[in-house]
Design a protein around this motif. Structure first.
Motif, PDB file in Angstrom:
ATOM      1  N   THR A 252     -19.634  -0.170   0.613  1.00  0.00           N
ATOM      2  CA  THR A 252     -18.583  -1.103   1.072  1.00  0.00           C
ATOM      3  C   THR A 252     -19.130  -2.519   1.246  1.00  0.00           C
ATOM      4  O   THR A 252     -18.518  -3.497   0.823  1.00  0.00           O
ATOM      5  N   GLN A 253     -20.339  -2.631   1.820  1.00  0.00           N
ATOM      6  CA  GLN A 253     -20.937  -3.970   1.990  1.00  0.00           C
ATOM      7  C   GLN A 253     -21.173  -4.634   0.638  1.00  0.00           C
ATOM      8  O   GLN A 253     -20.878  -5.822   0.456  1.00  0.00           O
ATOM      9  N   LEU A 254     -21.641  -3.849  -0.333  1.00  0.00           N
ATOM     10  CA  LEU A 254     -21.906  -4.423  -1.669  1.00  0.00           C
ATOM     11  C   LEU A 254     -20.588  -4.806  -2.347  1.00  0.00           C
ATOM     12  O   LEU A 254     -20.482  -5.873  -2.969  1.00  0.00           O
ATOM     13  N   SER A 255     -19.567  -3.967  -2.197  1.00  0.00           N
ATOM     14  CA  SER A 255     -18.266  -4.264  -2.809  1.00  0.00           C
ATOM     15  C   SER A 255     -17.647  -5.513  -2.172  1.00  0.00           C
ATOM     16  O   SER A 255     -17.102  -6.383  -2.865  1.00  0.00           O
ATOM     17  N   ASP A 256     -17.783  -5.644  -0.860  1.00  0.00           N
ATOM     18  CA  ASP A 256     -17.250  -6.845  -0.175  1.00  0.00           C
ATOM     19  C   ASP A 256     -17.995  -8.100  -0.640  1.00  0.00           C
ATOM     20  O   ASP A 256     -17.387  -9.149  -0.881  1.00  0.00           O
ATOM     21  N   ALA A 257     -19.307  -7.971  -0.822  1.00  0.00           N
ATOM     22  CA  ALA A 257     -20.105  -9.131  -1.285  1.00  0.00           C
ATOM     23  C   ALA A 257     -19.729  -9.487  -2.721  1.00  0.00           C
ATOM     24  O   ALA A 257     -19.666 -10.668  -3.098  1.00  0.00           O
ATOM     25  N   LEU A 258     -19.441  -8.459  -3.535  1.00  0.00           N
ATOM     26  CA  LEU A 258     -19.008  -8.706  -4.921  1.00  0.00           C
ATOM     27  C   LEU A 258     -17.693  -9.490  -4.911  1.00  0.00           C
ATOM     28  O   LEU A 258     -17.537 -10.474  -5.663  1.00  0.00           O
ATOM     29  N   LYS A 259     -16.770  -9.099  -4.041  1.00  0.00           N
ATOM     30  CA  LYS A 259     -15.465  -9.789  -3.982  1.00  0.00           C
ATOM     31  C   LYS A 259     -15.671 -11.265  -3.618  1.00  0.00           C
ATOM     32  O   LYS A 259     -15.056 -12.163  -4.203  1.00  0.00           O
ATOM     33  N   VAL A 260     -16.581 -11.526  -2.676  1.00  0.00           N
ATOM     34  CA  VAL A 260     -16.866 -12.916  -2.280  1.00  0.00           C
ATOM     35  C   VAL A 260     -17.401 -13.685  -3.482  1.00  0.00           C
ATOM     36  O   VAL A 260     -16.960 -14.802  -3.783  1.00  0.00           O
ATOM     37  N   ALA A 261     -18.298 -13.063  -4.225  1.00  0.00           N
ATOM     38  CA  ALA A 261     -18.898 -13.734  -5.402  1.00  0.00           C
ATOM     39  C   ALA A 261     -17.835 -14.045  -6.446  1.00  0.00           C
ATOM     40  O   ALA A 261     -17.823 -15.118  -7.049  1.00  0.00           O
ATOM     41  N   LEU A 262     -16.916 -13.112  -6.658  1.00  0.00           N
ATOM     42  CA  LEU A 262     -15.894 -13.306  -7.708  1.00  0.00           C
ATOM     43  C   LEU A 262     -14.850 -14.336  -7.294  1.00  0.00           C
ATOM     44  O   LEU A 262     -14.112 -14.843  -8.140  1.00  0.00           O
ATOM     45  N   ALA A 263     -14.815 -14.664  -5.998  1.00  0.00           N
ATOM     46  CA  ALA A 263     -13.880 -15.703  -5.518  1.00  0.00           C
ATOM     47  C   ALA A 263     -14.584 -17.061  -5.439  1.00  0.00           C
ATOM     48  O   ALA A 263     -13.948 -18.078  -5.151  1.00  0.00           O
ATOM     49  N   ASP A 264     -15.882 -17.079  -5.720  1.00  0.00           N
ATOM     50  CA  ASP A 264     -16.682 -18.312  -5.648  1.00  0.00           C
ATOM     51  C   ASP A 264     -16.279 -19.247  -6.797  1.00  0.00           C
ATOM     52  O   ASP A 264     -16.294 -18.837  -7.966  1.00  0.00           O
ATOM     53  N   GLN A 265     -15.909 -20.496  -6.473  1.00  0.00           N
ATOM     54  CA  GLN A 265     -15.415 -21.417  -7.497  1.00  0.00           C
ATOM     55  C   GLN A 265     -16.457 -21.657  -8.596  1.00  0.00           C
ATOM     56  O   GLN A 265     -16.125 -21.741  -9.768  1.00  0.00           O
ATOM     57  N   GLY A 266     -17.711 -21.705  -8.199  1.00  0.00           N
ATOM     58  CA  GLY A 266     -18.771 -21.917  -9.198  1.00  0.00           C
ATOM     59  C   GLY A 266     -18.830 -20.770 -10.201  1.00  0.00           C
ATOM     60  O   GLY A 266     -18.931 -20.977 -11.415  1.00  0.00           O
ATOM     61  N   VAL A 267     -18.681 -19.548  -9.704  1.00  0.00           N
ATOM     62  CA  VAL A 267     -18.675 -18.365 -10.596  1.00  0.00           C
ATOM     63  C   VAL A 267     -17.449 -18.419 -11.499  1.00  0.00           C
ATOM     64  O   VAL A 267     -17.550 -18.235 -12.715  1.00  0.00           O
ATOM     65  N   ILE A 268     -16.296 -18.731 -10.905  1.00  0.00           N
ATOM     66  CA  ILE A 268     -15.050 -18.798 -11.689  1.00  0.00           C
ATOM     67  C   ILE A 268     -15.178 -19.842 -12.799  1.00  0.00           C
ATOM     68  O   ILE A 268     -14.876 -19.575 -13.970  1.00  0.00           O
ATOM     69  N   ASP A 269     -15.693 -21.020 -12.466  1.00  0.00           N
ATOM     70  CA  ASP A 269     -15.819 -22.098 -13.455  1.00  0.00           C
ATOM     71  C   ASP A 269     -16.819 -21.742 -14.555  1.00  0.00           C
ATOM     72  O   ASP A 269     -16.566 -21.969 -15.739  1.00  0.00           O
ATOM     73  N   GLN A 270     -17.953 -21.166 -14.149  1.00  0.00           N
ATOM     74  CA  GLN A 270     -18.977 -20.840 -15.153  1.00  0.00           C
ATOM     75  C   GLN A 270     -18.520 -19.711 -16.072  1.00  0.00           C
ATOM     76  O   GLN A 270     -18.722 -19.748 -17.281  1.00  0.00           O
ATOM     77  N   LEU A 271     -17.826 -18.731 -15.503  1.00  0.00           N
ATOM     78  CA  LEU A 271     -17.290 -17.654 -16.363  1.00  0.00           C
ATOM     79  C   LEU A 271     -16.235 -18.230 -17.314  1.00  0.00           C
ATOM     80  O   LEU A 271     -16.198 -17.871 -18.496  1.00  0.00           O
ATOM     81  N   ALA A 272     -15.419 -19.175 -16.823  1.00  0.00           N
ATOM     82  CA  ALA A 272     -14.389 -19.787 -17.694  1.00  0.00           C
ATOM     83  C   ALA A 272     -15.049 -20.521 -18.859  1.00  0.00           C
ATOM     84  O   ALA A 272     -14.625 -20.414 -20.014  1.00  0.00           O
ATOM     85  N   ASP A 273     -16.125 -21.267 -18.561  1.00  0.00           N
ATOM     86  CA  ASP A 273     -16.853 -21.966 -19.640  1.00  0.00           C
ATOM     87  C   ASP A 273     -17.392 -20.977 -20.673  1.00  0.00           C
ATOM     88  O   ASP A 273     -17.573 -21.326 -21.838  1.00  0.00           O
ATOM     89  N   LEU A 274     -17.628 -19.744 -20.222  1.00  0.00           N
ATOM     90  CA  LEU A 274     -18.211 -18.725 -21.116  1.00  0.00           C
ATOM     91  C   LEU A 274     -17.139 -17.802 -21.673  1.00  0.00           C
ATOM     92  O   LEU A 274     -17.432 -16.714 -22.180  1.00  0.00           O
ATOM     93  N   GLY A 275     -15.863 -18.231 -21.539  1.00  0.00           N
ATOM     94  CA  GLY A 275     -14.787 -17.500 -22.205  1.00  0.00           C
ATOM     95  C   GLY A 275     -14.225 -16.325 -21.451  1.00  0.00           C
ATOM     96  O   GLY A 275     -13.495 -15.508 -22.007  1.00  0.00           O
ATOM     97  N   THR A 276     -14.536 -16.229 -20.161  1.00  0.00           N
ATOM     98  CA  THR A 276     -14.043 -15.059 -19.431  1.00  0.00           C
ATOM     99  C   THR A 276     -13.671 -15.428 -17.997  1.00  0.00           C
ATOM    100  O   THR A 276     -13.609 -16.609 -17.646  1.00  0.00           O
TER     101      THR A 276
END
Ligand code: MLT
Length: 312
Positions: A252-276
């Motif tokens: 649960t702790q790892l899944s909650d941390a994953l959710k935080v990472a996937l909501a991180d604007q930097g992650v969202i922007d970098q994944l968008a630049d990479l087509g996903t």
């Protein structure tokens, strides 16, 4: 069971660095996605994340190592669609994707691109199909080993056009792309998280994306359907795993941390630049991940059997 030993029990977790195993070479798409989310996960959990590349056999060596690691939450596997094709492709896999792991959650679904060395003759996907059909015994197709996403896409491509070409396996599509840019191998089907930069830089020829819709960051690339090969549709889903028996509080702790990472604007922007893009939050959960894996093992098992592919 599942007290794991290693880094103490769930109560104090985490109190040391966590290893994220990438079952392919550094610099490839799986490595890229892992390193992208490792940073915000590390911040969220307050410990260092160490990314370790454990290559070989299309990702099954790295997956097998994690299946046999301590169930203490300090060894995590990043893997993709290859987890669902391995049972159909390997006679003696050495682990059971559903039984030997706890699922943490899905991460991202990545489009694939069909790319070639710049001086490869075919200009369009149609030309490629004709050229490969006429020169099947001399054309070389790179992939990251049996069970890799690039292998699966290559298999679908060959099955769709009814030819078998010479496959050149690498320990990851990072090194494969280097050889493609260098002209040592003819073509490959690989994820936008690896090929986007080289396509934008004009270092490789790109024919199509393998998704139903065009990829916003690669607007000039037609879909396989537009380009005349509707049968070839695939996107590479990714998920995080820990060994079976890992305490639920840690999952649960790892899944909650994953959710935080996937909501991180930097992650969202970098994944968008990479087509996903990150999966929706509801998919970054153990149940959604397990459901996807069960369905994918079933469906790819059928496709691989229908394609008459022998188990290795
Ligand atoms: C694959 O083909 O499965 C991956 O692209 C391999 C990698 O991440 O290098």
């Amino acid at each position: 069971t599942g007290d794991g030993g290693g880094g103490g029990d769930a109560a104090g977790y985490p109190d040391q660095s966590i290893t994220f195993v990438v079952p392919f070479s550094a610099g490839g798409p799986t490595d890229t996605v892992t390193r992208l989310i490792a940073e915000p996960i590390s911040e969220e959990l307050g410990v260092q994340i160490v990314v370790q590349n454990v290559e070989g056999a299309g990702g099954t060596v790295g997956a097998g190592e994690v299946a046999n690691a301590e169930s203490d939450g300090y060894t995590v596997l990043m893997h993709h669609i290859g987890m669902s094709t391995a049972p159909a492709l390997y006679q003696d896999l050495g682990f059971d994707p559903l039984e030997d792991f706890e699922m943490i959650g899905l991460v991202t679904d990545v489009p694939m691109t069909i790319v070639a060395r710049n001086d490869f003759e075919p200009e369009t996907l149609e030309d490629l199909i004709d050229h490969v059909s006429d020169n099947a015994d001399s054309v070389t197709l790179a992939n990251a080993g049996i069970g890799a996403a690039s292998h699966l896409c290559g298999l679908l491509f060959q099955d769709a056009i009814g030819v078998t070409v010479q496959e050149v396996p690498y320990e990851g599509t990072g090194p494969a792309l280097t050889d493609l840019v260098g002209g040592q191998v003819d073509f490959m089907c690989d994820q936008t998280t690896n090929t986007s930069g080289q396509i934008a830089a004009g270092e490789v020829k790109a024919y199509a994306v393998t998704t139903p819709e065009r990829v916003a960051s690669l607007p000039d690339l037609p879909t396989t359907e537009e380009a005349g090969l509707p049968e070839l549709e695939i996107s590479v889903w990714h998920g995080l795993y820990v060994p079976a028996g890992t305490p639920e509080e840690i999952v649960t702790q790892l899944s909650d941390a994953l959710k935080v990472a996937l909501a991180d604007q930097g992650v969202i922007d970098q994944l968008a630049d990479l087509g996903t893009a990150p999966v929706p939050e509801a998919d970054a959960t153990p149940d959604a991940h397990r459901a996807r894996l069960e369905e994918q093992i079933e469906s790819w098992g059928q496709v691989i059997a229908d394609a008459g592919v022998e188990q290795s």
